[in-house]
Design a protein around this motif. Structure first.
Motif, mmCIF file in Angstrom:
data_model
loop_
_atom_site.group_PDB
_atom_site.id
_atom_site.type_symbol
_atom_site.label_atom_id
_atom_site.label_comp_id
_atom_site.label_asym_id
_atom_site.label_seq_id
_atom_site.Cartn_x
_atom_site.Cartn_y
_atom_site.Cartn_z
ATOM 1 N N LEU A 1 0.842 -1.188 0.000
ATOM 2 C CA LEU A 1 0.000 0.000 0.000
ATOM 3 C C LEU A 1 0.882 1.243 0.000
ATOM 4 N N THR A 2 0.427 2.254 -0.721
ATOM 5 C CA THR A 2 1.219 3.473 -0.890
ATOM 6 C C THR A 2 0.563 4.648 -0.171
ATOM 7 N N GLU A 3 1.114 5.819 -0.412
ATOM 8 C CA GLU A 3 0.568 7.039 0.156
ATOM 9 C C GLU A 3 -0.847 7.320 -0.356
ATOM 10 N N ARG A 4 -1.185 6.778 -1.527
ATOM 11 C CA ARG A 4 -2.547 6.947 -2.052
ATOM 12 C C ARG A 4 -3.562 6.322 -1.093
ATOM 13 N N PHE A 5 -3.204 5.160 -0.543
ATOM 14 C CA PHE A 5 -4.082 4.505 0.417
ATOM 15 C C PHE A 5 -4.210 5.375 1.672
ATOM 16 N N ASP A 6 -3.085 5.904 2.140
ATOM 17 C CA ASP A 6 -3.111 6.795 3.312
ATOM 18 C C ASP A 6 -4.019 8.002 3.055
ATOM 19 N N ALA A 7 -3.925 8.559 1.852
ATOM 20 C CA ALA A 7 -4.751 9.715 1.504
ATOM 21 C C ALA A 7 -6.235 9.335 1.484
ATOM 22 N N ALA A 8 -6.530 8.162 0.977
ATOM 23 C CA ALA A 8 -7.925 7.696 0.937
ATOM 24 C C ALA A 8 -8.453 7.451 2.348
ATOM 25 N N LEU A 9 -7.612 6.911 3.205
ATOM 26 C CA LEU A 9 -8.000 6.680 4.595
ATOM 27 C C LEU A 9 -8.328 8.012 5.277
ATOM 28 N N ALA A 10 -7.481 9.008 5.066
ATOM 29 C CA ALA A 10 -7.722 10.333 5.638
ATOM 30 C C ALA A 10 -8.978 10.970 5.044
ATOM 31 N N TYR A 11 -9.179 10.812 3.743
ATOM 32 C CA TYR A 11 -10.368 11.357 3.079
ATOM 33 C C TYR A 11 -11.626 10.717 3.659
ATOM 34 N N ALA A 12 -11.616 9.394 3.774
ATOM 35 C CA ALA A 12 -12.780 8.676 4.303
ATOM 36 C C ALA A 12 -13.066 9.098 5.744
ATOM 37 N N ARG A 13 -12.016 9.227 6.545
ATOM 38 C CA ARG A 13 -12.192 9.641 7.941
ATOM 39 C C ARG A 13 -12.838 11.016 7.996
ATOM 40 N N ALA A 14 -12.346 11.940 7.209
ATOM 41 C CA ALA A 14 -12.907 13.295 7.204
ATOM 42 C C ALA A 14 -14.346 13.303 6.668
ATOM 43 N N ALA A 15 -14.592 12.570 5.611
ATOM 44 C CA ALA A 15 -15.916 12.559 4.978
ATOM 45 C C ALA A 15 -16.987 11.930 5.867
ATOM 46 N N HIS A 16 -16.600 10.965 6.677
ATOM 47 C CA HIS A 16 -17.574 10.221 7.494
ATOM 48 C C HIS A 16 -17.361 10.443 8.995
ATOM 49 N N ALA A 17 -16.632 11.495 9.365
ATOM 50 C CA ALA A 17 -16.205 11.720 10.747
ATOM 51 C C ALA A 17 -17.336 11.726 11.756
ATOM 52 N N THR A 18 -18.477 12.246 11.391
ATOM 53 C CA THR A 18 -19.565 12.366 12.363
ATOM 54 C C THR A 18 -20.605 11.255 12.237
ATOM 55 N N GLN A 19 -20.385 10.318 11.339
ATOM 56 C CA GLN A 19 -21.373 9.271 11.098
ATOM 57 C C GLN A 19 -21.096 8.045 11.958
ATOM 58 N N THR A 20 -22.189 7.366 12.346
ATOM 59 C CA THR A 20 -22.085 6.105 13.078
ATOM 60 C C THR A 20 -22.891 5.044 12.344
ATOM 61 N N ARG A 21 -22.630 3.791 12.690
ATOM 62 C CA ARG A 21 -23.439 2.696 12.143
ATOM 63 C C ARG A 21 -24.860 2.856 12.662
ATOM 64 N N LYS A 22 -25.842 2.399 11.887
ATOM 65 C CA LYS A 22 -27.253 2.585 12.230
ATOM 66 C C LYS A 22 -27.547 2.203 13.676
ATOM 67 N N ALA A 23 -28.109 3.160 14.402
ATOM 68 C CA ALA A 23 -28.597 2.966 15.774
ATOM 69 C C ALA A 23 -27.529 2.424 16.729
ATOM 70 N N THR A 24 -26.272 2.793 16.489
ATOM 71 C CA THR A 24 -25.183 2.384 17.370
ATOM 72 C C THR A 24 -24.274 3.581 17.607
ATOM 73 N N ALA A 25 -23.311 3.385 18.478
ATOM 74 C CA ALA A 25 -22.276 4.405 18.694
ATOM 75 C C ALA A 25 -20.989 4.040 17.953
#
Length: 187
Positions: A2-26
């Motif tokens: 895995l390269t820095e592209r994967f790291d960038a995608a991980l950071a993007y996903a974290r930022a994009a979904h930062a406030t979301q939780t799985r349905k009816a869970t924490a």
């Protein structure tokens, strides 16, 4: 590797979904995205497929666009993510049954890349539902628009369609989990 592209995608996903939780869970939604990406890698997927696993809900749930994802992560990743989405932002969302019917029908024409990511996504979702069903009982189905019967119908359709497109261990696992869901739901 895995390269820095994967790291960038991980950071993007974290930022994009930062406030979301799985349905009816924490449970942070990010756990699902990492699980899907992990399943992709464990099934022999490459880095771009794993990145798409991290981003597979970015269009549907985080207001990303296919064009924006292509600019940042490449055309292949953006195409996979678009194929994994049952709703593209900016348009009125169709009803649940209409979206799910279209999604199931669309599996027949998805690219092999999208079939892999979709199978991993649905396997993780079905496994989580099964675990929650065992832990809290049939009220788990109250989380879902279609309730127990619609959810079981949808996962049956997914298991059948994905097994037809990608027969093998991964789709086999999905089919077994769906069968267990039915058994547990019957009580």
């Amino acid at each position: 590797m895995l390269t820095e592209r994967f790291d960038a995608a991980l950071a993007y996903a974290r930022a994009a979904h930062a406030t979301q939780t799985r349905k009816a869970t924490a449970i942070p939604y990010m756990s699902h995205l990492m699980a899907v990406s992990s399943l992709v890698l464990e099934a022999g997927g490459d880095e771009e497929q794993a990145i798409a696993g991290l981003l597979h809900d970015a269009i549907e749930d985080a207001d990303a666009t296919e064009t924006g994802l292509a600019a940042q992560f490449g055309e292949r990743v953006a195409r996979i993510v678009a194929e994994c989405s049952d709703h593209h932002g900016g348009t009125e969302k169709a009803g649940w049954q209409t979206r799910k019917d279209a999604y199931l029908a669309g599996i027949a024409t998805k690219s092999p890349d999208a079939v892999l990511v979709t199978t991993c996504d649905k396997l993780h979702n079905a496994t989580a539902i099964l675990e929650d069903l065992r832990a809290i009982g049939p009220t788990v189905f109250d989380r879902f628009t279609a309730g127990r019967d619609g959810t079981l119908w949808y996962y049956d359709g997914l298991a059948q369609a994905l097994s037809a497109r990608m027969p093998g261990p991964l789709a086999g696992r999905l089919s077994r989990v769906v069968a267990e869901l039915h058994a547990e739901a019957r009580g």
